[in-house]
Design a protein around this motif. Sequence first.
Motif, PDB file in Angstrom:
ATOM      1  N   ASN A 145       8.250   4.568   1.756  1.00 21.94           N
ATOM      2  CA  ASN A 145       6.935   4.615   2.386  1.00 21.94           C
ATOM      3  C   ASN A 145       7.024   5.357   3.714  1.00 21.94           C
ATOM      4  O   ASN A 145       7.337   4.776   4.756  1.00 21.94           O
ATOM      5  N   THR A 146       6.795   6.668   3.658  1.00 24.38           N
ATOM      6  CA  THR A 146       6.781   7.511   4.851  1.00 24.38           C
ATOM      7  C   THR A 146       5.535   8.395   4.813  1.00 24.38           C
ATOM      8  O   THR A 146       4.959   8.628   3.746  1.00 24.38           O
ATOM      9  N   PRO A 147       5.097   8.909   5.979  1.00 24.94           N
ATOM     10  CA  PRO A 147       3.919   9.790   5.987  1.00 24.94           C
ATOM     11  C   PRO A 147       4.090  11.023   5.114  1.00 24.94           C
ATOM     12  O   PRO A 147       3.127  11.471   4.478  1.00 24.94           O
ATOM     13  N   SER A 162       5.994  11.372   2.302  1.00 24.74           N
ATOM     14  CA  SER A 162       5.880  10.984   0.891  1.00 24.74           C
ATOM     15  C   SER A 162       4.436  10.683   0.526  1.00 24.74           C
ATOM     16  O   SER A 162       3.996  10.941  -0.605  1.00 24.74           O
ATOM     17  N   ALA A 163       3.679  10.150   1.487  1.00 26.44           N
ATOM     18  CA  ALA A 163       2.284   9.795   1.226  1.00 26.44           C
ATOM     19  C   ALA A 163       1.416  11.020   0.957  1.00 26.44           C
ATOM     20  O   ALA A 163       0.327  10.890   0.375  1.00 26.44           O
ATOM     21  N   TRP A 223       2.402  11.185  -3.063  1.00 28.15           N
ATOM     22  CA  TRP A 223       2.316  10.031  -3.949  1.00 28.15           C
ATOM     23  C   TRP A 223       1.698   8.838  -3.222  1.00 28.15           C
ATOM     24  O   TRP A 223       1.629   8.806  -1.986  1.00 28.15           O
ATOM     25  N   ASP A 224       1.309   7.849  -4.000  1.00 30.20           N
ATOM     26  CA  ASP A 224       0.878   6.571  -3.434  1.00 30.20           C
ATOM     27  C   ASP A 224       2.132   5.748  -3.147  1.00 30.20           C
ATOM     28  O   ASP A 224       2.796   5.266  -4.061  1.00 30.20           O
ATOM     29  N   VAL A 225       2.447   5.619  -1.874  1.00 32.71           N
ATOM     30  CA  VAL A 225       3.673   4.912  -1.487  1.00 32.71           C
ATOM     31  C   VAL A 225       3.357   3.591  -0.789  1.00 32.71           C
ATOM     32  O   VAL A 225       4.210   3.021  -0.111  1.00 32.71           O
ATOM     33  N   SER A 226       2.141   3.098  -0.979  1.00 36.84           N
ATOM     34  CA  SER A 226       1.718   1.898  -0.251  1.00 36.84           C
ATOM     35  C   SER A 226       2.575   0.682  -0.570  1.00 36.84           C
ATOM     36  O   SER A 226       2.732  -0.214   0.264  1.00 36.84           O
ATOM     37  N   THR A 227       3.161   0.653  -1.770  1.00 36.45           N
ATOM     38  CA  THR A 227       4.009  -0.486  -2.137  1.00 36.45           C
ATOM     39  C   THR A 227       5.501  -0.133  -2.124  1.00 36.45           C
ATOM     40  O   THR A 227       6.321  -0.952  -2.523  1.00 36.45           O
ATOM     41  N   THR A 261      10.134   0.257   2.881  1.00 39.95           N
ATOM     42  CA  THR A 261      10.202   0.907   4.188  1.00 39.95           C
ATOM     43  C   THR A 261      11.538   1.640   4.298  1.00 39.95           C
ATOM     44  O   THR A 261      12.474   1.392   3.517  1.00 39.95           O
TER      45      THR A 261
END
Length: 274
Positions: free
Chosen positions: A225-227, A229-230, A233-237, A240
Motif C-alpha cells: 500500500n503505497t501512493p 502502487s495506488a 491498482w486498488d491497494v487499500s487492503t 503497509t
Amino acid sequence: MTVALVTGATQGLGLALVEGLAQRLEPTDTVYLTGRDMNRVMTAVGSMPGGGAEVRGELLDVADPDAAAKLARQIHERHGGIDIVFGNAVMRVGPDDDPRVIADQYTEVNNFGTTRLLKAFAPLLNDNGRLLVVASSLGTLHHLAPVLHERFTKPSTLDEVDQQIALWRDAVKDGRAKAGAWPGFVNIPSKIGQVAAVRVLAEQRRESDAERGILISAVCPGMINTPTSALWWDVSTAPTPAQAATALLDLALNPVKPEHHGELVRAGEVLPFS
C-alpha cells in the motif's frame, strides 16, 4: 559487528527495511540508509525511532556509473566487508508516463543500477552475508512471450544481461518494442532483467557461496500500500511497507536455505523463473 546497507531507503519499503534492520540488530551494528538526495537521506535518518543499530546516512545514486563502486570502497575501508545488502532503489512509473521518454532513466536506475550494485558489493560479502535485490512476481518468464525467453536465460555474465536490457531499451525508444512481442508494461522486462542478473551472479558464485553460507537472491515483497502502487491498482487492503518488510528481513537474518540461492523468493517460497 553486523554491517547492512539499503538502497532507495528514504521512503516506503526501503525506509521500513532500514528501521526493521535497526530494530533487530544490536547497538554495535551499523545500517547504512542510502538515497540519491542527501537532504532526504538525512531527514529519513532523523525519522528513525532510536534504539538498536546505528543508522548512518550515505549518498548513493545508483544511476551514477561510479557511485556504487565508490561507496563499496568506503565501506570496505571502514569495516573490511559487509553482511547485508538490500538493493531497493527504483524509478517508479505511472500510467501516464510515456515509455519512450523514460526508457533511458528507467533502465539506468532499475537495471544498470542493479548490476552495478551486484558488481560492487558481492565481492565485499562476509561469510554468512546476504545480497538481496527487491524485484517482483512480474520478474518471471511467465509474463513474457516465449520467443523472448532466451534473451534472459542465455546470458552467463552481468554484462550480457545488461546488453539484453540495452537492446530492449532501444526497442522501446524507437517503437520496435510496441510493434513486436515485448509487453507494453515496462516493469515486466525490467523486473525479469533484475532477476536474470541475480541468477547469473549467483550461478557464478554458487559453490563458494554455499561453502561460506552466503545468500544471493531476488525478493518479492508482494503488493504494498503505497501512493505509487495506488496509481495502478486498488491497494487499500494491501500490507503497509513495514508489514511487507517482515518477510524480507526474515530472509536476511534467518539461516540460509540453499534452495533460495539465485532465485526469486516471496514469503519464503521460490517463484520459478520459467
